[in-house]
Scaffold this motif. Structure first.
Motif, PDB file in Angstrom:
ATOM      1  N   ARG A 131       0.835  -1.205   0.000  1.00  0.00           N
ATOM      2  CA  ARG A 131       0.000   0.000   0.000  1.00  0.00           C
ATOM      3  C   ARG A 131       0.868   1.252   0.000  1.00  0.00           C
ATOM      4  NH1 ARG A 131      -2.828  -1.346   4.250  1.00  0.00           N
ATOM      5  NH2 ARG A 131      -4.344  -2.639   3.198  1.00  0.00           N
ATOM      6  N   PHE A 132       1.910   1.204   0.834  1.00  0.00           N
ATOM      7  CA  PHE A 132       2.819   2.355   0.925  1.00  0.00           C
ATOM      8  C   PHE A 132       3.517   2.601  -0.419  1.00  0.00           C
ATOM      9  CE2 PHE A 132       7.252   3.682   1.617  1.00  0.00           C
ATOM     10  CZ  PHE A 132       7.025   4.946   2.126  1.00  0.00           C
ATOM     11  N   LEU A 133       4.028   1.530  -1.032  1.00  0.00           N
ATOM     12  CA  LEU A 133       4.775   1.687  -2.282  1.00  0.00           C
ATOM     13  C   LEU A 133       3.873   2.183  -3.405  1.00  0.00           C
ATOM     14  CD1 LEU A 133       7.061  -1.477  -2.150  1.00  0.00           C
ATOM     15  CD2 LEU A 133       7.697   0.910  -1.758  1.00  0.00           C
ATOM     16  N   VAL A 134       2.662   1.607  -3.492  1.00  0.00           N
ATOM     17  CA  VAL A 134       1.740   2.037  -4.544  1.00  0.00           C
ATOM     18  C   VAL A 134       1.415   3.524  -4.369  1.00  0.00           C
ATOM     19  CG1 VAL A 134      -0.630   1.806  -5.399  1.00  0.00           C
ATOM     20  CG2 VAL A 134       0.743  -0.217  -5.018  1.00  0.00           C
ATOM     21  N   GLY A 135       1.217   3.918  -3.118  1.00  0.00           N
ATOM     22  CA  GLY A 135       0.920   5.319  -2.846  1.00  0.00           C
ATOM     23  C   GLY A 135       2.084   6.209  -3.252  1.00  0.00           C
ATOM     24  N   LYS A 136       3.284   5.773  -2.946  1.00  0.00           N
ATOM     25  CA  LYS A 136       4.476   6.590  -3.198  1.00  0.00           C
ATOM     26  C   LYS A 136       4.792   6.666  -4.691  1.00  0.00           C
ATOM     27  CE  LYS A 136       9.155   6.855  -1.324  1.00  0.00           C
ATOM     28  NZ  LYS A 136       9.207   8.269  -0.977  1.00  0.00           N
ATOM     29  N   TRP A 137       4.681   5.543  -5.370  1.00  0.00           N
ATOM     30  CA  TRP A 137       5.117   5.500  -6.763  1.00  0.00           C
ATOM     31  C   TRP A 137       4.061   5.983  -7.748  1.00  0.00           C
ATOM     32  CZ3 TRP A 137       7.367  -0.137  -6.400  1.00  0.00           C
ATOM     33  CH2 TRP A 137       8.562  -0.089  -5.660  1.00  0.00           C
ATOM     34  N   THR A 138       2.778   5.745  -7.447  1.00  0.00           N
ATOM     35  CA  THR A 138       1.756   6.063  -8.448  1.00  0.00           C
ATOM     36  C   THR A 138       0.727   7.070  -7.935  1.00  0.00           C
ATOM     37  OG1 THR A 138       0.274   4.325  -7.747  1.00  0.00           O
ATOM     38  CG2 THR A 138       1.917   3.721  -9.380  1.00  0.00           C
ATOM     39  N   ASP A 139       0.948   7.595  -6.717  1.00  0.00           N
ATOM     40  CA  ASP A 139       0.000   8.573  -6.159  1.00  0.00           C
ATOM     41  C   ASP A 139      -1.417   8.024  -6.075  1.00  0.00           C
ATOM     42  OD1 ASP A 139       1.607  10.637  -5.482  1.00  0.00           O
ATOM     43  OD2 ASP A 139       1.616  11.520  -7.499  1.00  0.00           O
ATOM     44  N   VAL A 198      -4.689   3.772  -1.553  1.00  0.00           N
ATOM     45  CA  VAL A 198      -5.521   2.579  -1.354  1.00  0.00           C
ATOM     46  C   VAL A 198      -5.935   2.575   0.111  1.00  0.00           C
ATOM     47  CG1 VAL A 198      -5.621   0.081  -1.539  1.00  0.00           C
ATOM     48  CG2 VAL A 198      -4.139   1.383  -3.068  1.00  0.00           C
ATOM     49  N   PRO A 199      -7.228   2.825   0.385  1.00  0.00           N
ATOM     50  CA  PRO A 199      -7.642   2.887   1.796  1.00  0.00           C
ATOM     51  C   PRO A 199      -7.425   1.556   2.498  1.00  0.00           C
ATOM     52  CG  PRO A 199      -9.520   3.097   0.301  1.00  0.00           C
ATOM     53  CD  PRO A 199      -8.315   3.046  -0.549  1.00  0.00           C
ATOM     54  N   ALA A 200      -6.938   1.633   3.742  1.00  0.00           N
ATOM     55  CA  ALA A 200      -6.591   0.398   4.457  1.00  0.00           C
ATOM     56  C   ALA A 200      -7.819  -0.234   5.090  1.00  0.00           C
ATOM     57  CB  ALA A 200      -5.558   0.713   5.529  1.00  0.00           C
ATOM     58  N   GLY A 201      -8.611   0.585   5.797  1.00  0.00           N
ATOM     59  CA  GLY A 201      -9.838   0.068   6.399  1.00  0.00           C
ATOM     60  C   GLY A 201      -9.642  -0.880   7.560  1.00  0.00           C
ATOM     61  N   TYR A 202      -8.462  -0.775   8.247  1.00  0.00           N
ATOM     62  CA  TYR A 202      -8.288  -1.619   9.434  1.00  0.00           C
ATOM     63  C   TYR A 202      -9.175  -1.101  10.543  1.00  0.00           C
ATOM     64  CZ  TYR A 202      -4.194  -3.520   7.131  1.00  0.00           C
ATOM     65  OH  TYR A 202      -3.369  -4.127   6.250  1.00  0.00           O
ATOM     66  N   ARG A 203      -9.632  -2.020  11.366  1.00  0.00           N
ATOM     67  CA  ARG A 203     -10.503  -1.605  12.467  1.00  0.00           C
ATOM     68  C   ARG A 203      -9.697  -0.848  13.513  1.00  0.00           C
ATOM     69  NH1 ARG A 203     -14.706  -6.078  14.377  1.00  0.00           N
ATOM     70  NH2 ARG A 203     -15.591  -5.653  12.340  1.00  0.00           N
ATOM     71  N   LEU A 262      -4.964 -11.653   3.762  1.00  0.00           N
ATOM     72  CA  LEU A 262      -4.517 -13.025   3.473  1.00  0.00           C
ATOM     73  C   LEU A 262      -4.745 -13.357   2.006  1.00  0.00           C
ATOM     74  CD1 LEU A 262      -5.635 -15.188   6.513  1.00  0.00           C
ATOM     75  CD2 LEU A 262      -3.316 -14.851   5.624  1.00  0.00           C
ATOM     76  N   ARG A 263      -5.930 -13.005   1.523  1.00  0.00           N
ATOM     77  CA  ARG A 263      -6.255 -13.300   0.136  1.00  0.00           C
ATOM     78  C   ARG A 263      -5.272 -12.579  -0.791  1.00  0.00           C
ATOM     79  NH1 ARG A 263     -11.900 -11.164  -1.949  1.00  0.00           N
ATOM     80  NH2 ARG A 263     -10.627  -9.288  -1.772  1.00  0.00           N
ATOM     81  N   PHE A 264      -4.976 -11.349  -0.418  1.00  0.00           N
ATOM     82  CA  PHE A 264      -4.075 -10.562  -1.265  1.00  0.00           C
ATOM     83  C   PHE A 264      -2.671 -11.158  -1.289  1.00  0.00           C
ATOM     84  CE2 PHE A 264      -1.093  -7.046  -1.961  1.00  0.00           C
ATOM     85  CZ  PHE A 264      -1.550  -6.593  -3.173  1.00  0.00           C
ATOM     86  N   THR A 265      -2.157 -11.551  -0.117  1.00  0.00           N
ATOM     87  CA  THR A 265      -0.796 -12.106  -0.089  1.00  0.00           C
ATOM     88  C   THR A 265      -0.720 -13.417  -0.861  1.00  0.00           C
ATOM     89  OG1 THR A 265      -1.418 -12.648   2.167  1.00  0.00           O
ATOM     90  CG2 THR A 265       0.456 -11.186   1.892  1.00  0.00           C
ATOM     91  N   ALA A 266      -1.829 -14.159  -0.881  1.00  0.00           N
ATOM     92  CA  ALA A 266      -1.841 -15.412  -1.648  1.00  0.00           C
ATOM     93  C   ALA A 266      -1.898 -15.134  -3.148  1.00  0.00           C
ATOM     94  CB  ALA A 266      -3.027 -16.265  -1.227  1.00  0.00           C
ATOM     95  N   LEU A 267      -2.568 -14.048  -3.485  1.00  0.00           N
ATOM     96  CA  LEU A 267      -2.801 -13.729  -4.900  1.00  0.00           C
ATOM     97  C   LEU A 267      -1.586 -13.053  -5.535  1.00  0.00           C
ATOM     98  CD1 LEU A 267      -5.609 -13.934  -6.421  1.00  0.00           C
ATOM     99  CD2 LEU A 267      -5.625 -11.446  -6.241  1.00  0.00           C
ATOM    100  N   LEU A 268      -0.927 -12.216  -4.713  1.00  0.00           N
ATOM    101  CA  LEU A 268       0.131 -11.354  -5.239  1.00  0.00           C
ATOM    102  C   LEU A 268       1.234 -12.097  -6.007  1.00  0.00           C
ATOM    103  CD1 LEU A 268       1.046  -8.380  -5.332  1.00  0.00           C
ATOM    104  CD2 LEU A 268       2.364  -8.815  -3.252  1.00  0.00           C
ATOM    105  N   PRO A 269       1.781 -13.180  -5.449  1.00  0.00           N
ATOM    106  CA  PRO A 269       2.908 -13.836  -6.151  1.00  0.00           C
ATOM    107  C   PRO A 269       2.522 -14.331  -7.537  1.00  0.00           C
ATOM    108  CG  PRO A 269       2.595 -14.764  -3.959  1.00  0.00           C
ATOM    109  CD  PRO A 269       1.465 -13.840  -4.187  1.00  0.00           C
ATOM    110  N   PHE A 270       1.253 -14.678  -7.739  1.00  0.00           N
ATOM    111  CA  PHE A 270       0.856 -15.263  -9.029  1.00  0.00           C
ATOM    112  C   PHE A 270       0.452 -14.198 -10.049  1.00  0.00           C
ATOM    113  CE2 PHE A 270      -0.068 -18.290  -5.678  1.00  0.00           C
ATOM    114  CZ  PHE A 270       0.805 -19.294  -6.052  1.00  0.00           C
ATOM    115  N   PHE A 311      -7.810  -5.533  -5.106  1.00  0.00           N
ATOM    116  CA  PHE A 311      -7.918  -6.543  -4.041  1.00  0.00           C
ATOM    117  C   PHE A 311      -7.517  -6.054  -2.654  1.00  0.00           C
ATOM    118  CE2 PHE A 311      -7.484  -9.025  -7.937  1.00  0.00           C
ATOM    119  CZ  PHE A 311      -8.598  -9.831  -7.829  1.00  0.00           C
ATOM    120  N   LEU A 312      -6.899  -4.862  -2.593  1.00  0.00           N
ATOM    121  CA  LEU A 312      -6.413  -4.424  -1.282  1.00  0.00           C
ATOM    122  C   LEU A 312      -7.319  -3.371  -0.648  1.00  0.00           C
ATOM    123  CD1 LEU A 312      -4.094  -5.294   0.403  1.00  0.00           C
ATOM    124  CD2 LEU A 312      -2.667  -3.524  -0.599  1.00  0.00           C
TER     125      LEU A 312
END
Lengths: 215, 417
Positions: free
Chosen positions: B73-81, B84-89, B134-142, B198-199
């Protein structure tokens, strides 16, 4: 005088009728709703009408609208508006046609019956009479502030009394000044405001009020 | 020359970013690979050998997933402006109760430390964001991970083949290096759409947040309403009621004095009349504060015009075709304009103000502008914050621009269907 009273609250209507009759006037009709008021004003063409702003059926400004509509058909029909509250906006609308014969008062102004009847008679004669509360609002608003900046304090108080509808003589009595002194003040005041002066008190008041009202 | 320089820079930056995204996305698969390797090494001899790798996979993935997601999330924000809202409780406050126990929003604990630890675990476990991570970390490598791995992998393969003596191998190596250089500026870019898709918070999470927001608003409104009713009650009690009592007393005394001392009786009655007039004007002010009569008579535009007339500022009002709104919305906007005009006169020392009301397809926009000295800031518990809160009840928004030296512009928007 032949008077129409438009007021929806029974106690107030009754009290008003009794007060007017005690002063020797004749109440030719009373009405309790907006449409009824318009009908009565058309049919009776009274010497003056006392109209409440808020009336059924909508409990909004029915009375005011009826009065304005009637004056649209019968120009200069004298109307004295009585209301629980005063709004500059409504005062403007009433004065807009420039035909005179307009009064706008808070309901409690009837507490002082002599003054109230006096104002009513002025309105019936085609004059203008405004509640001091209306005047205070008109003189205190932003537009007039700038325009009145050049008046002296004394001229200011003369203007306020004039806007209530008083003649030079009456103003002089209130301020403990001679009538000629007052007329000197009004001349200089009208000069500063750029209004042509004439002796007709109604046109004078209208001139002042329209001047203050135009944004 | 300059073009060449910028191309080299792009390739360099792209290559580094691809490496970062690639290694980040392969972190979790690395743990899985390690677990599988462990299982194979123990494999044949032990019937329980699958247990330890399984535990390793679970704990490794769970421990790493939030860190990986935060980094992406941090990198996407930094590189592409792209935010991506986090939405953690958010953690509710931990407070000590009169019994001495600590309440953390989920359970009672003996000590503050226990309460905080318990809260941390429960928040983590019950947060729907965890399952999304979890879903994102599983999806990301592929997906984005695999693409981003291409340039570094091609460089590694190219260098290895170049080291061999056969000319065919050299050719393949050079080709691989060229492919790595050509793809480097683009390979990492897939991470943005994947992260955005997905994030971000799921609809359920957005709804949960909204429910929380509405609950807080409802509590606010209830408190404000109660305070308002108390104010009205106090005003009536100290004002009109007290005056009416005085009025009754004066009249009773006057009645008694009527025959013995008519002069005093008359004076008392005059006082009574003045009292009645005063209490009427007090009631009028009170009513104006609750529900201004012009607003119910004429609607928002005329009510704002009336406000403008009464304002000590020179105020102009411009309005589009009026659409009547719900009474509470009109009332909120009316009092907002009233407050802003008062602020302009009192704090900004303005001399002119302009109010505009525009009804559009999506809602009503009310803008108030003055020529004052600006510098208006929103403080907690201040007037502007209160205004924002009252508008937010109707999903309204408030924008303030007020540079020091002025002018101040405030724009309020309330959606309506």
């Amino acid at each position: 005088m032949r008077i129409v009273v438009a007021e929806d609250l029974y106690l107030l209507r009754d009290g008003m009728v009794r007060l007017l009759e005690a002063y020797g006037h004749q109440v030719v009709a009373t009405s309790t709703t907006g449409p009824e008021t318009l009908d009565a004003l058309r049919r009776w063409r009274p010497d003056v009408a006392v109209v409440d702003v808020r009336m059924p059926p909508t409990q909004t400004d029915e009375g005011l609208r009826a009065a304005l509509a009637a004056r649209g058909e019968l120009p200069g029909l004298p109307v004295l508006i009585l209301s629980q509250y005063v709004e500059q906006l409504y005062a403007r609308e009433l004065l807009a046609d420039g035909a005179g014969g307009i009064g706008y008062f808070l309901k409690e102004s009837v507490f002082d019956a002599d003054q109230f009847i006096d104002a009513l008679e002025r309105v019936a004669a085609g004059g203008t009479a405004m509640d001091p509360a209306v005047i205070a609002k008109l003189l205190g608003s932003g537009t007039s502030h700038r325009r009145l900046g050049q008046l002296t304090e004394r001229e200011h108080s003369v203007l306020a009394l004039m806007a209530e509808g008083l003649s030079n003589q009456a103003i002089g009595r209130k301020l403990f000044l001679s009538e000629s002194a007052i007329s000197k003040y009004t001349t200089s005041m009208f000069g500063k405001l750029g209004i042509t002066d004439d002796d007709h008190s109604n046109r004078r008041v209208l001139a002042v009020l329209t001047y203050l009202n135009t944004p | 020359m300059r073009q060449l320089g910028s191309w080299v820079a792009r390739v360099g930056v792209g290559f580094v970013r691809s490496c970062v995204v690639g290694s980040l996305s392969m972190l979790v698969p690395l743990v899985w690979a390690g677990a599988v390797a462990l299982g194979i090494r123990w494999g044949a001899a032990n019937p329980w050998s699958w247990l330890a790798p399984l535990v390793l996979v679970c704990t490794g993935t769970l421990a790493l997933c939030r860190t990986v997601c935060r980094a992406v999330r941090f990198l996407v924000g930094k590189w592409t402006d792209t935010a991506v809202p986090a939405g953690y409780r958010q953690a509710p406050a931990v407070s000590q109760l009169s019994t001495g126990h600590w309440w953390n929003g989920f359970s009672y604990e003996r000590t503050r430390r226990d309460a905080l630890r318990d809260q941390k675990w429960r928040l983590w476990w019950y947060d729907p964001a965890t399952w999304r991570d979890l879903r994102f970390t599983a999806l990301l490598p592929f997906t984005a991970g695999a693409l981003a791995c291409f340039p570094p992998a091609a460089v590694a393969a190219g260098l290895l083949t170049l080291a061999r003596p056969e000319p065919a191998a050299r050719l393949v190596g050079i080709l691989a290096l060229a492919a790595a250089l050509a793809t480097a500026p683009y390979a990492w870019r897939a991470v943005r759409p994947v992260a955005v898709r997905f994030l971000r918070p799921s609809p359920a999470m957005v709804l949960a947040d909204r429910v929380e927001e509405l609950t807080a608003q409802r509590a606010d409104v209830t408190v404000a309403q109660a305070a308002e009713i108390r104010r009205i009650e106090r005003d009536l009690h100290d004002g009109a009621q007290a005056r009416l009592v005085g009025l009754g007393l004066s009249l009773a005394t006057a009645e008694r004095l009527m025959e013995t001392d008519p002069g005093r009786a008359r004076a008392l009655m005059r006082d009574a009349r003045a009292g009645a007039a005063t209490s009427l004007s007090e009631l009028r002010e009170l009513v104006r504060g609750i529900n201004p009569p012009v607003l119910s008579d004429r609607g928002l535009v005329d009510a704002v015009r009336a406000l403008a007339l009464d304002s000590p500022l020179e105020t102009t009002v411009s309005a589009g075709a009026e659409v009547r709104l719900e009474v509470p919305v009109e009332s909120a906007l009316y009092f907002a304009v009233a407050e802003l005009l008062t602020n302009a006169a009192k704090h900004a020392h303005a001399t002119r103000a302009a109010v505009s009301l525009v009804w559009g397809g999506t809602g009503v926009v009310v803008a108030v502008e003055d020529d004052g000295r600006g510098g208006a800031a929103e403080r907690d518990g201040g007037g502007l914050a209160g205004l924002r809160r009252r508008l937010s009840v109707f999903d309204g928004t408030l924008e303030i621009t007020s540079p020091v030296g002025g002018p101040t512009r405030v724009r309020m928007m309330v959606p309506c269907e």
